[in-house]
Design a protein around this motif. Structure first.
Motif, short mmCIF file in Angstrom:
data_model
loop_
_atom_site.label_atom_id
_atom_site.label_comp_id
_atom_site.label_asym_id
_atom_site.label_seq_id
_atom_site.Cartn_x
_atom_site.Cartn_y
_atom_site.Cartn_z
N ALA A 1 37.39 -3.56 27.99
CA ALA A 1 35.98 -3.89 27.74
C ALA A 1 35.86 -4.95 26.65
CB ALA A 1 35.21 -2.64 27.35
N ILE A 2 36.63 -4.82 25.59
CA ILE A 2 36.56 -5.78 24.49
C ILE A 2 37.05 -7.16 24.94
CG2 ILE A 2 37.36 -6.34 22.17
CD1 ILE A 2 37.75 -3.32 21.73
N SER A 3 38.24 -7.20 25.52
CA SER A 3 38.83 -8.49 25.90
C SER A 3 38.05 -9.16 27.01
CB SER A 3 40.29 -8.29 26.33
OG SER A 3 41.09 -7.81 25.25
N LYS A 4 37.60 -8.39 28.00
CA LYS A 4 36.91 -9.01 29.13
C LYS A 4 35.52 -9.50 28.75
CE LYS A 4 38.77 -9.43 32.26
NZ LYS A 4 39.03 -8.67 33.43
N SER A 5 34.81 -8.76 27.92
CA SER A 5 33.51 -9.26 27.46
C SER A 5 33.69 -10.55 26.67
CB SER A 5 32.80 -8.20 26.62
OG SER A 5 33.57 -7.84 25.49
N LEU A 6 34.72 -10.60 25.82
CA LEU A 6 35.01 -11.80 25.04
C LEU A 6 35.27 -12.99 25.97
CD1 LEU A 6 35.76 -13.35 22.45
CD2 LEU A 6 38.07 -12.40 22.68
N LEU A 7 36.09 -12.79 27.00
CA LEU A 7 36.46 -13.89 27.88
C LEU A 7 35.28 -14.39 28.70
CD1 LEU A 7 40.01 -12.74 29.04
CD2 LEU A 7 39.44 -14.68 27.58
N PHE A 8 34.43 -13.48 29.16
CA PHE A 8 33.26 -13.93 29.92
C PHE A 8 32.31 -14.73 29.03
CE2 PHE A 8 34.13 -11.11 33.55
CZ PHE A 8 33.72 -11.95 34.58
N LEU A 9 32.11 -14.27 27.81
CA LEU A 9 31.24 -15.02 26.91
C LEU A 9 31.85 -16.39 26.58
CD1 LEU A 9 29.96 -12.26 24.44
CD2 LEU A 9 29.02 -12.99 26.64
N CYS A 10 33.17 -16.44 26.47
CA CYS A 10 33.83 -17.73 26.23
C CYS A 10 33.64 -18.67 27.40
CB CYS A 10 35.33 -17.52 25.98
SG CYS A 10 35.73 -16.83 24.36
N VAL A 11 33.79 -18.16 28.62
CA VAL A 11 33.59 -19.01 29.81
C VAL A 11 32.16 -19.54 29.86
CG1 VAL A 11 33.51 -19.02 32.33
CG2 VAL A 11 35.44 -17.98 31.17
N GLY A 12 31.20 -18.68 29.54
CA GLY A 12 29.81 -19.12 29.52
C GLY A 12 29.58 -20.21 28.48
N THR A 13 30.18 -20.06 27.31
CA THR A 13 30.06 -21.07 26.26
C THR A 13 30.69 -22.38 26.69
OG1 THR A 13 30.15 -19.31 24.59
CG2 THR A 13 30.55 -21.55 23.83
N ILE A 14 31.87 -22.29 27.30
CA ILE A 14 32.57 -23.50 27.76
C ILE A 14 31.79 -24.19 28.87
CG2 ILE A 14 34.65 -24.32 28.96
CD1 ILE A 14 36.17 -22.02 27.50
N GLU A 15 31.25 -23.40 29.80
CA GLU A 15 30.50 -23.97 30.91
C GLU A 15 29.28 -24.75 30.42
OE1 GLU A 15 28.50 -22.59 35.17
OE2 GLU A 15 29.01 -21.09 33.64
N GLN A 16 28.58 -24.20 29.45
CA GLN A 16 27.42 -24.92 28.93
C GLN A 16 27.84 -26.17 28.16
OE1 GLN A 16 24.93 -22.14 26.72
NE2 GLN A 16 23.79 -21.63 28.58
N ALA A 17 29.07 -26.18 27.63
CA ALA A 17 29.52 -27.35 26.85
C ALA A 17 30.06 -28.46 27.73
CB ALA A 17 30.59 -26.91 25.85
N ILE A 18 30.81 -28.12 28.80
CA ILE A 18 31.45 -29.16 29.62
C ILE A 18 30.88 -29.24 31.03
CG2 ILE A 18 33.58 -28.86 28.29
CD1 ILE A 18 34.83 -27.51 30.74
N GLY A 19 29.99 -28.30 31.39
CA GLY A 19 29.37 -28.34 32.71
C GLY A 19 30.25 -27.87 33.83
N SER A 20 31.31 -27.11 33.52
CA SER A 20 32.21 -26.61 34.55
C SER A 20 32.86 -25.31 34.09
CB SER A 20 33.30 -27.65 34.86
OG SER A 20 34.26 -27.13 35.75
N ARG A 21 33.19 -24.47 35.07
CA ARG A 21 33.95 -23.25 34.77
C ARG A 21 35.33 -23.29 35.42
NH1 ARG A 21 30.07 -19.39 38.47
NH2 ARG A 21 28.58 -20.12 36.93
N ASP A 22 35.72 -24.46 35.95
CA ASP A 22 37.03 -24.63 36.58
C ASP A 22 38.09 -24.80 35.49
OD1 ASP A 22 39.35 -25.98 37.93
OD2 ASP A 22 38.03 -25.72 39.67
N ILE A 23 39.18 -24.07 35.62
CA ILE A 23 40.18 -24.13 34.56
C ILE A 23 40.89 -25.49 34.52
CG2 ILE A 23 40.53 -21.64 34.63
CD1 ILE A 23 43.20 -22.09 35.97
N GLU A 24 40.87 -26.25 35.63
CA GLU A 24 41.44 -27.59 35.60
C GLU A 24 40.61 -28.50 34.69
OE1 GLU A 24 44.28 -28.69 36.77
OE2 GLU A 24 44.77 -26.73 37.56
#
Length: 632
Positions: free
Chosen positions: A383-406
């Motif tokens: 629960a701790i690690s997965k909530s952290l990772l989802f919030l990180c992906v959301g932050t990254i997506e808003q910053a770069i406009g993509s959720r693709d790891i490439e």
């Protein structure tokens, strides 16, 4: 005690009402912050009080609590049926109508309505309340700045945040009610509230794809609700009580009882998105990121594994128990394999979630003290690690406009703080001595007492999960550019990320003492002894604190050794003798300069989602039928 319990359940409902009806954003933000703080303190207060025997809840607002829950049950089914009509879904209408008819028969004809203590708390419940109240609150707080930017991106004329936060906060109260329920009817009610909340949140953006995925989530979970009603009726026919504590200690394992418990487990499978029901959770990634984080970490899917775990003592040692273990192990390896072929960050996390939930359910089926320890450890640290990772992906997506790891390749050069926190989050999911890996080690050790097929599935699933998690972390660090200044973030974005990141590390260090204080008393027969910061057992020793010390020293050495590498000349990558005179290019066809590009391998032919999913679904259906058939 009663007041504290009702606070954990009713406060989110009251706060949700404020968020919806008071349209001031300042009031809404303050309400979310205050609710998160109070829930956190209340959950810690409940933990300090310790376990408590089942207690009755006489009345709420002058109305008998059992009668109120019954009325709300039918009202809730009516709302879900309305949405089935609105979206022209025959499946939602059929499953909901069947629930209503069976529930009416059950309430009016079958149940004697004896006084049943409504709420109870053992170690499992207390841990779940901590996970829901603290991690769920952090996600709600993160959503405050996130949804503001999300709606600016959508160019909405009218904000939908009141409705969004209504269901987001209500979710927390429903989950607390579910994990504290001692009356099966109460558990069923809160089970269905989570179904409605998830439907509304997945479809929040009101796009065609969001609506389609929310409808799929609703009919699948409505089917789970029907399985819950059938299981509840069968268990009551045999046990003659709605008291969960009495059911767990009855020792009754007749065919009728095990069949009822099998249907309850099936309800848990649908809610936990186990294969073949995984498509609703994968579709939920179209929702705003805080919804994904909440569904995957501390609510909804954890409701499913909680139901399976809660009734585990009642089916221990039976064929049903073995069937649950096999179904969970199969989901673990299947979704780990499907995750290898993904490049979408949210989808990788979704498959990882379903796989880890399968591992938890497998532990519930193995049903030994060691396996149950692994299950609860995985619930907490996942629960701790997965909530952290989802919030990180959301932050990254808003910053770069993509959720693709490439597109996240070399992210450290652009977003050093977010990239570093994301990498730490990934490492806590797959490396020792962090808590998730500790739980997996316990699960594999426990499976050795089960059968060889489960051992193989767990070992292979764990290896496949490392492949796609390590690939992702490596991509973000794949840069020759020096990291810039740490990116600016709103305080309510940065604070949840830092707290969750710190929590994943610190609680992993404290895992031996968490086990000793919270789990050992619950298990009765404790499989581990704590010594020198390690967990020791007949199966082996997991060294925690000493390994963290070694890890810390290694990190310091690496930082020191790499401190001067920016001063050395950076050489272009060696391309088999074909480097051109222009940096970053090689000699290609017709002696032209071709830019060098790095990319990951996704092994699409071996791990093609479109090819493997139908096969895995068919096998999973066969296993579930075998599980229920064996109970009969």
């Amino acid at each position: 005690m009663s007041n504290l319990l009702l606070l954990l359940i009713l406060l989110p409902a009251a706060a949700a009402g404020v968020c919806y009806f008071v349209r001031s954003s300042a009031v809404r933000n303050l309400t979310v912050l205050a609710t998160g703080a109070i829930l956190t303190l209340a959950s810690l207060g409940l933990l300090s009080h310790g376990v408590f025997e089942p207690i009755e809840v006489g009345s709420i607002l002058g109305i008998g609590s059992d009668f109120l829950v019954t009325v709300l049950d039918f009202a809730l089914l009516g709302v879900i049926f309305f949405y089935g009509i609105k979206h022209k879904s025959i499946l939602i209408q059929a499953f909901t109508a069947a629930q209503a008819v069976l529930l009416a028969w059950f309430e009016i004809v079958m149940v004697k309505h004896e006084a049943v203590p409504a709420l109870a708390g053992d170690q499992l419940s207390l841990i779940m309340v901590l996970v829901i109240s603290i991690i769920g609150s952090l996600i709600c707080i993160f959503a405050i700045p996130y949804m503001k930017e999300h709606e600016e991106h959508l160019h909405l004329k009218k904000s939908r945040q009141p409705r969004f936060f209504f269901f987001l906060v209500l979710f927390l109260g429903a989950m607390n009610g579910l994990v504290l329920s001692n009356n099966v009817l109460w558990m069923y009610f809160f089970f269905e509230v989570t179904t409605l909340c998830s439907f509304m949140l997945i479809g929040h953006d009101a796009t065609e794809i969001a609506t389609r995925n929310s409808v799929r989530a609703l009919w699948m979970n409505a089917m789970g609700g029907l399985a819950f009603v059938l299981g509840m009726m069968l268990v009551y026919m045999e046990a003659g009580t709605l008291n969960i504590a009495a059911i767990l200690t009855s020792g009754n394992q007749t065919a009728l009882m095990l069949t009822g418990l099998g249907f309850l487990c099936l309800a848990g499978f649908t809610k936990a998105a186990q294969v073949p029901f995984q498509s609703w959770l994968l579709g939920a990634m179209v929702a705003p990121t805080p919804v994904s984080a909440l569904l995957h970490s501390s609510t909804m899917v954890k409701a499913g594994v909680f139901v399976v775990l809660r009734f585990a003592p009642a089916y221990a040692g039976s064929f049903l128990s073995t069937g649950v273990a096999v179904c969970g192990a199969f989901t673990f390896i299947a979704c780990s394999a499907l995750g290898v072929g993904q490049s979408n960050g949210k989808k990788i996390l979704a498959y990882s979630t379903v796989a880890n939930l399968g591992l938890i359910i497998c532990c519930a089926g193995i049903n030994t003290p060691l396996a149950l320890t692994a299950a609860v450890m995985l619930i907490l640290f996942h629960a701790i690690s997965k909530s952290l990772l989802f919030l990180c992906v959301g932050t990254i997506e808003q910053a770069i406009g993509s959720r693709d790891i490439e597109d996240m390749r070399g992210l450290y050069a652009r977003l050093p703080r977010t990239a570093l926190i994301t990498i730490i989050g990934i490492l806590t999911m797959m490396l020792p001595p962090f808590g998730v890996l500790l739980g997996k080690w316990m699960a594999i050790e426990a499976s050795a007492d089960s059968n060889i097929f489960i051992v193989v599935m767990l070992a292979m699933g764990s290896a496949l999960m490392v492949v796609f998690l390590a690939r992702w972390a490596g991509s973000m660090m794949a840069t020759r550019e020096e990291g810039g200044r740490c990116e600016s973030q709103p305080t309510l974005t940065r604070l949840p990320l830092l707290i969750l990141c710190l929590g994943a590390v610190v609680l992993s260090i404290a895992s031996p003492w968490i086990y000793n204080s919270l789990l050992a008393p619950w298990l009765g027969s404790a499989p581990f002894m704590v010594g020198f910061g390690s967990l020791e057992s007949a199966h082996g020793t997991f060294v925690v604190v000493p390994l963290f010390l070694v890890l810390g020293l290694g990190l310091l050495y690496a930082v020191k050794a790499g401190s001067g590498y920016r001063k050395v000349k950076v050489m272009p990558p060696y391309l088999g003798g074909a480097n051109s005179s222009v940096d970053g290019t090689y000699v290609g066809p017709m002696n032209g300069d071709v830019p060098f590009a790095a990319g990951n391998m996704y092994l699409g032919e071996l791990f093609a989602e479109g090819k493997l999913t139908p096969v895995f679904n068919a096998l999973a259906v066969a296993l579930i039928v075998l599980m229920l058939g064996g109970a009969l």
